[in-house]
Write a protein that holds these residues in place. Structure first.
Motif, PDB file in Angstrom:
ATOM      1  N   THR A 232      71.674  25.326  22.600  1.00  0.00           N
ATOM      2  CA  THR A 232      71.179  25.018  21.980  1.00  0.00           C
ATOM      3  C   THR A 232      69.787  24.225  22.134  1.00  0.00           C
ATOM      4  N   VAL A 257      73.448  31.652  20.247  1.00  0.00           N
ATOM      5  CA  VAL A 257      73.964  31.787  18.617  1.00  0.00           C
ATOM      6  C   VAL A 257      75.221  32.359  19.026  1.00  0.00           C
ATOM      7  N   GLY A 262      79.093  29.158  21.608  1.00  0.00           N
ATOM      8  CA  GLY A 262      78.141  28.434  20.725  1.00  0.00           C
ATOM      9  C   GLY A 262      76.955  27.425  21.146  1.00  0.00           C
ATOM     10  N   ARG A 366      68.290  27.175  13.460  1.00  0.00           N
ATOM     11  CA  ARG A 366      68.893  28.307  13.427  1.00  0.00           C
ATOM     12  C   ARG A 366      68.417  29.070  11.264  1.00  0.00           C
ATOM     13  N   MET A 376      71.473  35.022  13.044  1.00  0.00           N
ATOM     14  CA  MET A 376      71.673  33.424  13.500  1.00  0.00           C
ATOM     15  C   MET A 376      72.830  33.583  13.208  1.00  0.00           C
TER      16      MET A 376
END
Length: 535
Positions: A232, A257, A262, A366, A376
């Motif tokens: 992130t 992503v 993730g 995203r 995304m």
């Protein structure tokens, strides 16, 4: 910044602080044969773990509170449009009116380097190639702390930190970002291997992020949360450079992503400092000192939307019971009492949990990526609405569905009931509800406005987003004492280099200025802050 060699006496002092004594025989750490030996000390990784706590506690300085006030409270928290001060520091000629105060702003640099960068350097020397799980974790914290530094100043000391030379050269911000992406690559790869192997985490006892609890679900789950955070963080940095290197921005964002672990998707993922000791310093600065208040921008936007999160973020005004009243930044402050009884910062900061990255932010990043045509894993509208829902859920607010569907309410005018000269018509003109027929620019304004609301009170990130996108639109200052170096239209773009560096590393500062692309003042833009259309 020069890193002086660690002397034998200094090492002894540090060891004494950890209950290990020093003798004339340096190798014989303790003369008591039944005492703790250096080998014992290292078996529990105590020689490594000790460096993490100051990193956690100084990404945002948690104590003393007055240092946080200077490190962030009287700069990005205000320039982001989140907060304003009723106090006329330095006769009202200070950061809030664009006369940047070197004596304040030096704390940003000094605390970051002494606590985050130094300990990352020290941990790397002890762990790289030997205990790479610790090295990987230190890299993530280093990037989290130091991307704030480069986003504040531009070129900084990064790759050459630790050189004991007369002049320590600065890296360009582009080079800093390149190295940060590389460091995140290493950290994500290393920790993912350990997640796959279901390796028990050795970091649980040291982890102040709240991720330690994840290990209760199974071995390696602590590392898994750190991988989500690193991905992130990569997504955040990717979006930051979208105007200067759109191809790299897309590649890095999609990599984050698409990774098998993730990015943040639930509020259990968000990154926070869970301090066993310190409450968010904003609680003291607002509640006890009365030095910070809700901004006029927050009143205009959240008040206009009748946002259910307002009562969670702010306290009602003591002067106007039942109302939420903000203070406009950059006004002529005659006396503190004129505005100190406007709305203070509420329960969101009366906690020992300091949130530095929300799950809502991941969804809004995203959403912007999808708007730009990136993969995304969702449409811009879906991700935008998920971001709002995540924020409402994080704050314990109700009414998200009605809020998301509202295509009527708009930000409202600002009225200063004590000094009408500070009044202003609203400067934002977007509703909350997604409009598929709107231009991409309007859609982006909606995304960033909601991202701004959700990110409160973390002003550093909000200030960076404002500089990158121009959103949300903020009320201009009434008083500008920059002497023409900072425009009222665009506001502060960066902070000039600090006196401690100019005194001890003047040659290094000169290399930073040469890579800055403009004069060393608050009006010069950093590398990614391009004065160009968003699309």
């Amino acid at each position: 910044m020069k890193l002086n060699k660690i002397t034998r006496a200094t090492i002894c002092t540090l060891l004494l602080a950890t209950t290990v004594g020093c003798t004339d025989n340096f190798e014989d750490i303790n003369t008591n044969p039944n005492g703790i030996t250096l080998k014992d000390f290292e078996q529990d990784f105590n020689h490594i773990k000790g460096g993490f706590t100051p990193m956690f506690n100084n990404i945002q300085v948690l104590n003393p509170e007055w240092v946080y006030q200077l490190q962030q409270g009287l700069n990005s928290d205000i320039w982001s449009g989140y907060m304003a001060t009723p106090t006329g520091f330095a006769g009202g000629i200070n950061n809030t009116t664009y006369s940047l105060v070197d004596g304040w702003n030096g704390f940003i640099w000094d605390y970051g380097y002494k606590n985050v960068m130094y300990n990352a350097f020290d941990i790397a020397n002890k762990t790289k190639g030997k205990y790479d799980q610790f090295y990987a974790l230190s890299l993530i914290l280093k990037v989290e702390g130091m991307h704030r530094m480069t986003d504040t100043f531009g070129p900084i000391i990064y790759s050459k930190f630790g050189n004991n030379e007369a002049t320590i050269e600065y890296d360009s911000q582009q080079d800093v970002y390149t190295q940060m992406f590389s460091e995140l690559d290493f950290a994500i790869t290393e920790l993912t291997k350990r997640v796959d192997a279901k390796e028990p985490s050795v970091f649980v006892s040291t982890d102040l992020s709240g991720y330690a609890k994840a290990e209760e679900s199974g071995p390696g789950e602590n590392y898994k949360q750190w991988v989500k955070f690193a991905n992130t963080l990569r997504l955040r940095l990717a979006m930051r450079i979208v105007k200067v290197n759109p191809a790299l921005a897309k590649s890095e964002a999609e990599k984050a992503v698409a990774h098998k672990i993730g990015v943040f998707t639930t509020n259990a993922d968000l990154f926070k400092i869970v301090s066993p000791v310190y409450t968010n310093p904003i609680a003291t600065i607002s509640g006890a000192w009365l030095d910070i208040r809700m901004s006029a921008d927050m009143e205009s936007i959240m008040g206009g939307y009748q946002d259910p999160r307002m009562s969670i973020y702010f306290d009602p005004s003591a002067q106007f019971p039942g109302q939420y009243k903000g203070v406009r930044t950059g006004i002529d402050i005659i006396g503190k009492s004129d505005h100190q009884d406007f709305s203070g910062i509420g329960g969101v900061v009366r906690s020992k949990e300091i949130v530095l990255m929300t799950t809502a932010e991941a969804y809004f990043l995203r959403a912007e990526g999808a708007l730009r045509g990136w993969n995304m894993n969702g449409t811009a509208q879906q991700l935008y609405e998920e971001g709002i829902k995540a924020s409402f859920d994080q704050r314990g607010a109700s009414g998200a569905a009605a809020y998301i569907a509202d295509n009527v309410k708009l930000p409202k005018a600002y009225v200063d009931p004590n000094f009408p000269v500070n009044n202003s018509a609203p400067v934002n003109n977007v509703t909350v509800a997604w409009d598929a027929a709107a231009t991409n620019e309007v859609k982006l304004q909606k995304i960033i406005t909601q991202k701004w609301i959700a990110g409160f009170p973390e002003g550093q990130e909000a200030w960076s987003d404002y500089r990158r996108t121009g959103y949300p639109k903020l009320f201009p200052v009434v008083k500008n004492y920059s002497g023409g170096t900072i425009t009222t239209q665009y506001g502060v773009r960066r902070i000039n280099y600090v006196q401690s560096e100019k005194s001890t590393n003047s040659g290094g500062v000169a290399t930073g200025v040469s890579k800055l692309g403009g004069p060393d003042n608050g009006g010069t833009r950093v590398w990614w802050d391009v004065n160009a259309p968003n699309f």
